[in-house]
Design a protein around this motif. Sequence first.
Motif, PDB file in Angstrom:
ATOM      1  N   ARG A   1       0.837  -1.240  -0.051  1.00 20.86           N
ATOM      2  CA  ARG A   1       0.106  -0.013  -0.050  1.00 20.86           C
ATOM      3  C   ARG A   1       1.006   1.296  -0.023  1.00 20.86           C
ATOM      4  O   ARG A   1       2.034   1.132   0.315  1.00 20.86           O
ATOM      5  N   GLU A   2       0.287   2.305  -0.399  1.00 23.33           N
ATOM      6  CA  GLU A   2       1.032   3.524  -0.454  1.00 23.33           C
ATOM      7  C   GLU A   2       0.133   4.691   0.027  1.00 23.33           C
ATOM      8  O   GLU A   2      -1.096   5.009  -0.196  1.00 23.33           O
ATOM      9  N   ALA A   3       1.091   5.624   0.976  1.00 24.24           N
ATOM     10  CA  ALA A   3       0.209   6.546   1.567  1.00 24.24           C
ATOM     11  C   ALA A   3       0.873   8.018   1.227  1.00 24.24           C
ATOM     12  O   ALA A   3       2.241   7.976   1.384  1.00 24.24           O
ATOM     13  N   GLU A   4       0.505   9.095   0.777  1.00 33.43           N
ATOM     14  CA  GLU A   4       1.027  10.368   0.317  1.00 33.43           C
ATOM     15  C   GLU A   4       0.955  11.374   1.527  1.00 33.43           C
ATOM     16  O   GLU A   4      -0.311  11.213   2.047  1.00 33.43           O
ATOM     17  N   ILE A   5       1.710  11.793   2.038  1.00 32.42           N
ATOM     18  CA  ILE A   5       1.774  12.694   3.065  1.00 32.42           C
ATOM     19  C   ILE A   5       2.107  14.366   2.503  1.00 32.42           C
ATOM     20  O   ILE A   5       3.094  14.455   2.035  1.00 32.42           O
ATOM     21  N   VAL A   6       1.230  15.090   2.898  1.00 32.15           N
ATOM     22  CA  VAL A   6       1.314  16.713   2.706  1.00 32.15           C
ATOM     23  C   VAL A   6       1.081  17.269   3.981  1.00 32.15           C
ATOM     24  O   VAL A   6       0.080  17.297   4.427  1.00 32.15           O
TER      25      VAL A   6
ATOM     26  N   THR B   1       5.148   7.138   1.585  1.00 30.11           N
ATOM     27  CA  THR B   1       5.562   5.964   2.312  1.00 30.11           C
ATOM     28  C   THR B   1       4.928   4.729   1.728  1.00 30.11           C
ATOM     29  O   THR B   1       3.643   4.709   1.260  1.00 30.11           O
ATOM     30  N   VAL B   2       5.469   3.759   1.808  1.00 28.39           N
ATOM     31  CA  VAL B   2       5.044   2.417   0.911  1.00 28.39           C
ATOM     32  C   VAL B   2       5.413   1.533   2.456  1.00 28.39           C
ATOM     33  O   VAL B   2       6.123   1.344   3.074  1.00 28.39           O
TER      34      VAL B   2
END
Length: 416
Positions: A52-57, A74-75
């Motif tokens: 899974r992939e999570a994008e952080i801003v 992050t993966v």
Amino acid sequence: MLFWHVPAPNEAMLISGSKRQAQDTQFRIVTGHGSFVMPIKQKARMLSLALREAEIVEDCVTQQGIRLNVRAVTVFKVGDDAVSIANAARRFLAEQDRMEELVGRIFAGHLRSIIGGLTVEQIIRERDRVAQEVKQGSHSEMEKLGIVVDALQIQEIEDATGYIQNLAAPHAAAVASQARIAQAKSDQEAAEREQQAAALKAEYERDTAIKRAGFHAETEQVNARAAQAGPLAEARASQEVIEEQTSLATRQALLAAQRLEAEVRRPADAEAYRQRTLAEASRDQAKFEADGSAYAERTLAQAQADANSARAESLKNGNQELIAANRTVENLPALADAAARGMAGANLTVLNGTDGLNEMVAGLVSQGLAILNSLQRPGATGAQGTAGTTGPANGNGTAPTPPSVNGKAPATSDTK
């Protein structure tokens, strides 16, 4: 089969209601193989183990109080061990679709805490350090959640205040100056190389033009030679023809001269020689005839004188034979004159000139004298005694020898 369930390779099957338990869990975890699920008594649920992939801003404040907008990614995935699967199942089984959002929020909090203890320069220069510290700071929490973080990367750092831009300005100016210097040097070197290239090009063009001119000159020369080859060949052929014609004319002239020599000159010379020879022969013949006539006249005169003397002597001594011969002697001039006229009218060819003619006339006269001598010989003893007393005209008892013509004695043989 209807009650046989098999999870996918990236799934974990959770069977609840079973009496068998593992590691103090209230459910059974099945991965990599199938299992029989009793209806009504047991229930099977699937937990995804996929990546899974999570994008952080997140807006973060650095140690210097400068606000930065950090973008990271992050993966992660649920761990493969039973403890991690059990922890993730208890927390995310009902909310698997929100797992990226929940994990992203956890990482955002750790990111803010980590960036708050660093300066802008450290964040810019040590992005790997920031990512590593975020991973280490969230490791315990991720372990409790049954999450394994494979990678964490800071993608972008944005500065709304312009600090990063100002921080980079001196370096940018230095870099720009160096760039301009380098560009100037590059331009200078490029200009020098262009000049060298232009010089080499000009030299090459000059050499090419010279060679081209030389080739063109050689081509023109060859073309000129080729163009002159025909006229030269014709001129040489004409010259050879003229030489052959000249040689032919020379040979024809020599042939004509030889023909003139053979047909005209030599016959003319032969004719002239013949005419000259005939003239000389006619002249000699006339001279010979005149000499013969004179010699005959002299001889006859001498013979007549001798005969007269002999006759007078015979008559004085009473010699009858001489009286008979006297008549013969009297007719001798007529015989000699007839012989001279016959010889004058005859077409005779005298081979040895005057000598031959003298010999011929002397022969005739000698024959006449021989006849006379035979007539004067006595037929008996008495006559001989009378002849011996009186003697011949020359007084020695023999016929007188005719005088020589031109200093030679006349021939005694018959003239043919």
